[in-house]
Write an enzyme that holds these catalytic residues in place. Structure first.
Site, PDB file in Angstrom:
ATOM      1  N   LYS A   1      40.180  37.772  34.506  1.00  0.00           N
ATOM      2  CA  LYS A   1      39.646  36.757  35.420  1.00  0.00           C
ATOM      3  C   LYS A   1      38.111  36.627  35.304  1.00  0.00           C
ATOM      4  O   LYS A   1      37.450  37.497  34.721  1.00  0.00           O
ATOM      5  CB  LYS A   1      40.071  37.101  36.854  1.00  0.00           C
TER       6      LYS A   1
ATOM      7  N   TYR B   1      49.005  28.369  39.422  1.00  0.00           N
ATOM      8  CA  TYR B   1      49.282  29.113  40.658  1.00  0.00           C
ATOM      9  C   TYR B   1      50.074  28.273  41.671  1.00  0.00           C
ATOM     10  O   TYR B   1      50.033  28.562  42.869  1.00  0.00           O
ATOM     11  CB  TYR B   1      47.976  29.588  41.281  1.00  0.00           C
TER      12      TYR B   1
ATOM     13  N   ASN C   1      39.866  40.151  41.476  1.00  0.00           N
ATOM     14  CA  ASN C   1      40.592  41.394  41.169  1.00  0.00           C
ATOM     15  C   ASN C   1      40.819  41.622  39.672  1.00  0.00           C
ATOM     16  O   ASN C   1      41.783  42.271  39.269  1.00  0.00           O
ATOM     17  CB  ASN C   1      41.887  41.494  41.988  1.00  0.00           C
TER      18      ASN C   1
ATOM     19  N   HIS D   1      45.171  39.270  36.016  1.00  0.00           N
ATOM     20  CA  HIS D   1      46.476  38.802  36.481  1.00  0.00           C
ATOM     21  C   HIS D   1      47.499  39.251  35.450  1.00  0.00           C
ATOM     22  O   HIS D   1      47.211  39.274  34.257  1.00  0.00           O
ATOM     23  CB  HIS D   1      46.514  37.267  36.581  1.00  0.00           C
TER      24      HIS D   1
ATOM     25  N   GLU E   1      54.760  31.478  32.210  1.00  0.00           N
ATOM     26  CA  GLU E   1      53.300  31.631  32.131  1.00  0.00           C
ATOM     27  C   GLU E   1      52.814  31.644  30.683  1.00  0.00           C
ATOM     28  O   GLU E   1      51.754  31.090  30.371  1.00  0.00           O
ATOM     29  CB  GLU E   1      52.873  32.911  32.864  1.00  0.00           C
TER      30      GLU E   1
HETATM   31  P1  CMP Z   1      47.252  37.375  40.962  1.00  0.00           P
HETATM   32  O1  CMP Z   1      48.114  38.452  40.400  1.00  0.00           O
HETATM   33  O2  CMP Z   1      46.431  36.601  40.002  1.00  0.00           O
HETATM   34  O3  CMP Z   1      48.195  36.352  41.772  1.00  0.00           O
HETATM   35  C1  CMP Z   1      47.707  35.561  42.833  1.00  0.00           C
HETATM   36  C2  CMP Z   1      46.336  35.973  43.275  1.00  0.00           C
HETATM   37  O4  CMP Z   1      45.965  35.549  44.569  1.00  0.00           O
HETATM   38  C3  CMP Z   1      46.269  37.490  43.345  1.00  0.00           C
HETATM   39  O5  CMP Z   1      46.290  38.021  42.043  1.00  0.00           O
HETATM   40  C4  CMP Z   1      44.987  37.690  44.139  1.00  0.00           C
HETATM   41  O6  CMP Z   1      43.831  37.696  43.334  1.00  0.00           O
HETATM   42  C5  CMP Z   1      44.924  36.429  45.027  1.00  0.00           C
HETATM   43  N1  CMP Z   1      45.128  36.733  46.450  1.00  0.00           N
HETATM   44  C6  CMP Z   1      44.224  36.528  47.429  1.00  0.00           C
HETATM   45  N2  CMP Z   1      44.726  36.898  48.615  1.00  0.00           N
HETATM   46  C7  CMP Z   1      45.980  37.371  48.389  1.00  0.00           C
HETATM   47  C8  CMP Z   1      46.998  37.922  49.236  1.00  0.00           C
HETATM   48  N3  CMP Z   1      46.847  38.044  50.557  1.00  0.00           N
HETATM   49  N4  CMP Z   1      48.174  38.296  48.642  1.00  0.00           N
HETATM   50  C9  CMP Z   1      48.356  38.143  47.304  1.00  0.00           C
HETATM   51  N5  CMP Z   1      47.420  37.640  46.467  1.00  0.00           N
HETATM   52  C10 CMP Z   1      46.238  37.269  46.996  1.00  0.00           C
END
Ligand code: CMP
Length: 137
Positions: A9, A49, A112, A115, A126
């Site tokens: 990311k 998403y 974070n 993904h 995906e």
């Molecule tokens: P990712 O695995 O990319 O999938 C969706 C993303 O939404 C997740 O990682 C997080 O970075 C983001 N996100 C933000 N808030 C939440 C939440 N409460 N629960 C899950 N994903 C979240």
């Protein structure tokens, strides 16, 4: 043999840890079958998403994912989906086990670092979102 989609990311790309994260995959038995650095458009991020479109964090998630370039990769290996998720650690870096990518490189649940696909079905969707068959080897 399984394939999964990984995204490094914008936060991790900005920190200059693309190589360190790709090394985690290769050092743990996952081959990089395809990879590309790219800038997602808003339409790309919203489509990728779409499953989260009703969630309260959707707008922030899309804004974040287009805030800078990402690196999308297809990882290949035995149990690639589960192995990648194990290497990434929990979605919220504060809950991620020590030594995982998110524990080491991520700031918070939005930024974070990575993904990874969460199921075989989603991995197929995906991967096809980003790569054609002839780009994967
Ligand atoms: P990712 O695995 O990319 O999938 C969706 C993303 O939404 C997740 O990682 C997080 O970075 C983001 N996100 C933000 N808030 C939440 C939440 N409460 N629960 C899950 N994903 C979240």
């Amino acid at each position: 043999m399984e394939r999964t989609l990984s995204i490094i990311k914008p936060d991790a790309v900005a920190k200059g840890v693309i190589g360190k994260i790709l090394d985690r995959f290769e050092s743990n038995g996952l081959k990089i079958a395809a990879t590309r650095k790219m800038q997602l458009s808003r339409a790309d991020a919203e489509a990728f998403y779409a499953v989260h479109s009703e969630r309260s964090f959707f707008g922030d998630l899309v804004d974040f994912m287009i805030s800078g370039p990402v690196v999308v990769s297809v990882l290949e290996g035995e149990n690639a989906i589960a192995k990648n998720r194990q290497l990434m650690g929990a979605t919220n870096p504060k809950e991620a086990e020590a030594g995982t990518i998110r524990a080491d490189f991520a700031e918070n649940i939005d930024a974070n670092a990575v993904h990874g696909s969460d199921s075989a079905e989603n991995a197929a969707v995906e991967i096809a979102f980003f790569f054609s068959g002839r780009e994967i080897a």
